[in-house]
Design a protein around this motif. Structure first.
Motif, PDB file in Angstrom:
ATOM      1  N   UNK A  13      30.507 -12.007 -37.346  1.00 11.40           N
ATOM      2  CA  UNK A  13      30.871 -13.373 -36.961  1.00 11.40           C
ATOM      3  C   UNK A  13      29.788 -13.998 -36.112  1.00 11.40           C
ATOM      4  N   UNK A  14      29.564 -15.273 -36.320  1.00  9.11           N
ATOM      5  CA  UNK A  14      28.541 -16.021 -35.605  1.00  9.11           C
ATOM      6  C   UNK A  14      29.220 -16.956 -34.616  1.00  9.11           C
ATOM      7  N   UNK A  15      28.832 -16.842 -33.357  1.00 16.95           N
ATOM      8  CA  UNK A  15      29.350 -17.729 -32.318  1.00 16.95           C
ATOM      9  C   UNK A  15      28.185 -18.574 -31.819  1.00 16.95           C
ATOM     10  N   UNK A  16      28.127 -19.827 -32.250  1.00 12.73           N
ATOM     11  CA  UNK A  16      26.985 -20.681 -31.888  1.00 12.73           C
ATOM     12  C   UNK A  16      27.063 -21.170 -30.451  1.00 12.73           C
ATOM     13  N   UNK A  17      28.125 -20.838 -29.741  1.00  7.66           N
ATOM     14  CA  UNK A  17      28.227 -21.203 -28.332  1.00  7.66           C
ATOM     15  C   UNK A  17      27.563 -20.165 -27.432  1.00  7.66           C
ATOM     16  N   UNK A  18      27.142 -19.057 -28.011  1.00  7.64           N
ATOM     17  CA  UNK A  18      26.445 -18.000 -27.260  1.00  7.64           C
ATOM     18  C   UNK A  18      24.967 -18.042 -27.635  1.00  7.64           C
TER      19      UNK A  18
END
Length: 64
Positions: A13-18
């Motif tokens: 999963x990709x978390x663009x907020x990190x």
């Protein structure tokens, strides 16, 4: 950056907020961090596997 120091709880999963995930995944896909972040925002794809398939299909279509 040592990729082992920053690992997502869900490796697919990709978390663009990190910021470290944006750095890691943008390098993985060969994109600049800003282009990568915009791509994820525009497509809504947060699965690395699905994003890989999307990019492959997109570049395959453009090559034809």
């Amino acid at each position: 950056m040592d990729e082992n120091l920053f690992r997502s709880l869900d490796d697919d999963r990709i978390n663009i907020d990190e910021y470290y995930e944006v750095e890691l995944w943008s390098k993985h896909f060969g994109l600049s961090p800003s282009v990568f972040k915009n791509l994820v925002k525009e497509t809504g794809i947060t699965s690395a596997e699905e994003l890989s398939g999307y990019l492959h299909k997109k570049f395959s279509e453009n090559a034809a």
